[in-house]
Design a protein around this motif. Sequence first.
Motif, PDB file in Angstrom:
ATOM      1  N   UNK A   1       0.821  -1.198   0.000  1.00 34.42           N
ATOM      2  CA  UNK A   1       0.000   0.000   0.000  1.00 34.42           C
ATOM      3  C   UNK A   1       0.859   1.254   0.000  1.00 34.42           C
ATOM      4  N   UNK A   2       0.557   2.183  -0.912  1.00 34.40           N
ATOM      5  CA  UNK A   2       1.091   3.525  -0.839  1.00 34.40           C
ATOM      6  C   UNK A   2       2.586   3.649  -0.987  1.00 34.40           C
ATOM      7  N   UNK A   3       3.151   3.256  -2.127  1.00 32.87           N
ATOM      8  CA  UNK A   3       4.564   3.494  -2.382  1.00 32.87           C
ATOM      9  C   UNK A   3       4.720   4.844  -3.047  1.00 32.87           C
ATOM     10  N   UNK A   4       5.817   5.532  -2.753  1.00 30.98           N
ATOM     11  CA  UNK A   4       5.865   6.953  -2.997  1.00 30.98           C
ATOM     12  C   UNK A   4       6.057   7.397  -4.430  1.00 30.98           C
ATOM     13  N   UNK A   5       5.254   8.339  -4.864  1.00 24.23           N
ATOM     14  CA  UNK A   5       5.563   9.132  -6.044  1.00 24.23           C
ATOM     15  C   UNK A   5       6.578  10.197  -5.659  1.00 24.23           C
TER      16      UNK A   5
ATOM     17  N   UNK B   1      -2.348   8.889   0.285  1.00 25.41           N
ATOM     18  CA  UNK B   1      -1.380   9.598   1.129  1.00 25.41           C
ATOM     19  C   UNK B   1      -0.844   8.613   2.154  1.00 25.41           C
ATOM     20  N   UNK B   2       0.478   8.612   2.343  1.00 24.30           N
ATOM     21  CA  UNK B   2       1.040   7.672   3.319  1.00 24.30           C
ATOM     22  C   UNK B   2       0.988   8.265   4.725  1.00 24.30           C
ATOM     23  N   UNK B   3       1.574   7.550   5.699  1.00 22.21           N
ATOM     24  CA  UNK B   3       1.439   7.938   7.096  1.00 22.21           C
ATOM     25  C   UNK B   3       2.162   9.229   7.430  1.00 22.21           C
ATOM     26  N   UNK B   4       3.084   9.670   6.573  1.00 24.37           N
ATOM     27  CA  UNK B   4       3.780  10.938   6.833  1.00 24.37           C
ATOM     28  C   UNK B   4       3.267  12.053   5.923  1.00 24.37           C
ATOM     29  N   UNK B   5       2.115  11.806   5.268  1.00 26.10           N
ATOM     30  CA  UNK B   5       1.465  12.850   4.500  1.00 26.10           C
ATOM     31  C   UNK B   5       1.987  13.045   3.094  1.00 26.10           C
ATOM     32  N   UNK B   6       2.752  12.084   2.582  1.00 24.07           N
ATOM     33  CA  UNK B   6       3.312  12.201   1.233  1.00 24.07           C
ATOM     34  C   UNK B   6       2.366  11.547   0.236  1.00 24.07           C
ATOM     35  N   UNK B   7       2.064  12.224  -0.906  1.00 22.68           N
ATOM     36  CA  UNK B   7       1.213  11.597  -1.925  1.00 22.68           C
ATOM     37  C   UNK B   7       1.869  10.326  -2.464  1.00 22.68           C
ATOM     38  N   UNK B   8       1.074   9.262  -2.589  1.00 25.64           N
ATOM     39  CA  UNK B   8       1.612   7.963  -3.004  1.00 25.64           C
ATOM     40  C   UNK B   8       0.631   7.242  -3.918  1.00 25.64           C
ATOM     41  N   UNK B   9       1.136   6.198  -4.577  1.00 22.17           N
ATOM     42  CA  UNK B   9       0.286   5.262  -5.293  1.00 22.17           C
ATOM     43  C   UNK B   9       0.004   4.053  -4.410  1.00 22.17           C
ATOM     44  N   UNK B  10      -1.116   3.406  -4.659  1.00 20.56           N
ATOM     45  CA  UNK B  10      -1.298   2.038  -4.201  1.00 20.56           C
ATOM     46  C   UNK B  10      -0.761   1.147  -5.316  1.00 20.56           C
ATOM     47  N   UNK B  11       0.169   0.252  -5.013  1.00 21.07           N
ATOM     48  CA  UNK B  11       0.761  -0.582  -6.054  1.00 21.07           C
ATOM     49  C   UNK B  11       1.029  -1.983  -5.528  1.00 21.07           C
ATOM     50  N   UNK B  12       0.868  -2.984  -6.375  1.00 21.76           N
ATOM     51  CA  UNK B  12       1.102  -4.366  -5.980  1.00 21.76           C
ATOM     52  C   UNK B  12       1.545  -5.156  -7.215  1.00 21.76           C
ATOM     53  N   UNK B  13       2.031  -6.340  -6.947  1.00 19.97           N
ATOM     54  CA  UNK B  13       2.614  -7.163  -8.012  1.00 19.97           C
ATOM     55  C   UNK B  13       1.823  -8.456  -8.154  1.00 19.97           C
TER      56      UNK B  13
ATOM     57  N   UNK C   1      -4.792   4.345  -9.151  1.00 20.43           N
ATOM     58  CA  UNK C   1      -4.633   5.803  -9.117  1.00 20.43           C
ATOM     59  C   UNK C   1      -5.867   6.549  -8.634  1.00 20.43           C
ATOM     60  N   UNK C   2      -6.931   5.837  -8.213  1.00 20.96           N
ATOM     61  CA  UNK C   2      -8.113   6.542  -7.716  1.00 20.96           C
ATOM     62  C   UNK C   2      -8.570   6.058  -6.340  1.00 20.96           C
ATOM     63  N   UNK C   3      -7.771   5.201  -5.686  1.00 20.75           N
ATOM     64  CA  UNK C   3      -8.036   4.842  -4.308  1.00 20.75           C
ATOM     65  C   UNK C   3      -9.055   3.743  -4.084  1.00 20.75           C
ATOM     66  N   UNK C   4      -9.488   3.039  -5.154  1.00 22.80           N
ATOM     67  CA  UNK C   4     -10.500   1.994  -4.957  1.00 22.80           C
ATOM     68  C   UNK C   4      -9.887   0.599  -4.863  1.00 22.80           C
ATOM     69  N   UNK C   5      -8.559   0.518  -4.843  1.00 23.29           N
ATOM     70  CA  UNK C   5      -7.822  -0.742  -4.730  1.00 23.29           C
ATOM     71  C   UNK C   5      -8.092  -1.687  -5.900  1.00 23.29           C
ATOM     72  N   UNK C   6      -8.393  -1.116  -7.049  1.00 21.15           N
ATOM     73  CA  UNK C   6      -8.502  -1.848  -8.308  1.00 21.15           C
ATOM     74  C   UNK C   6      -7.501  -1.228  -9.272  1.00 21.15           C
ATOM     75  N   UNK C   7      -6.770  -2.056  -9.994  1.00 27.61           N
ATOM     76  CA  UNK C   7      -5.713  -1.529 -10.861  1.00 27.61           C
ATOM     77  C   UNK C   7      -6.290  -0.665 -11.984  1.00 27.61           C
TER      78      UNK C   7
END
Length: 226
Positions: A8-12, A208-220, A84-90
């Motif tokens: 969850x939430x790796x950084x841009x 947004x991650x726990x330190x307030x940085x905009x991030x993507x949700x990404x998985x493999x 990219x829209x927060x719904x946990x679907x690629x």
Amino acid sequence: MKKSKLIMGLGVAAVAGALLVAADHIDAPGSMGTTADIADFYAFEPTEGSDNTVFIADLQSNVVDGLAYGTFDENILTEINIDSDGDLVEDLVIQAIPRDGVMYFFGPAAPSATGLSGQILVDMPLGSVAISGDTEVIETTADGVSLFAGPRQDAFYFDFFRFNEVLAPSPEDNSGFNVPGEDTFDGANTMSIVVEIPNSMLGEATATNVIGVPVYNTWLTTNVKQ
């Protein structure tokens, strides 16, 4: 078969060195010892303030140094999924599949289907790179995307044998883990796929991650040809 490891939430725009990791070395019997077996997945900025993101997929974790390297299975499609829209679907995928000693990449683009099935996005080529052996090969495209595929030293540090001793029903020594521990994976390799890509090709990050940085949700995921 489609195996997933969710990160969850790796950084841009993550601070340098900040990343989250999912690890699952030596997986289910159906995929163990093949490049369908996901060991680790990493996503991070290569340098602080960079406008690129690096994705690293480590597969087949039991490739022992000094023995013949493993090979990428031509029936396995590796997919980096980006929400990219927060719904946990690629919403976007970056795909990698080997053919005759070359790793071919496609995307980033909307997948043909989400979830457990998909098709190679042959109309959206990203680039290709010769699969490395004893000599490292990195290819950089005209769009500024850098690509690599081949064996790499396993970055996962874990004292696997001591872990099993601590979990034993009646451990002889109840003192816990040794400090420092012994890296069970030292000297072992994974089969790695690496993509460094400009963030402009990934769209806007909406999480947004726990330190307030905009991030993507990404998985493999890895997909096996049916």
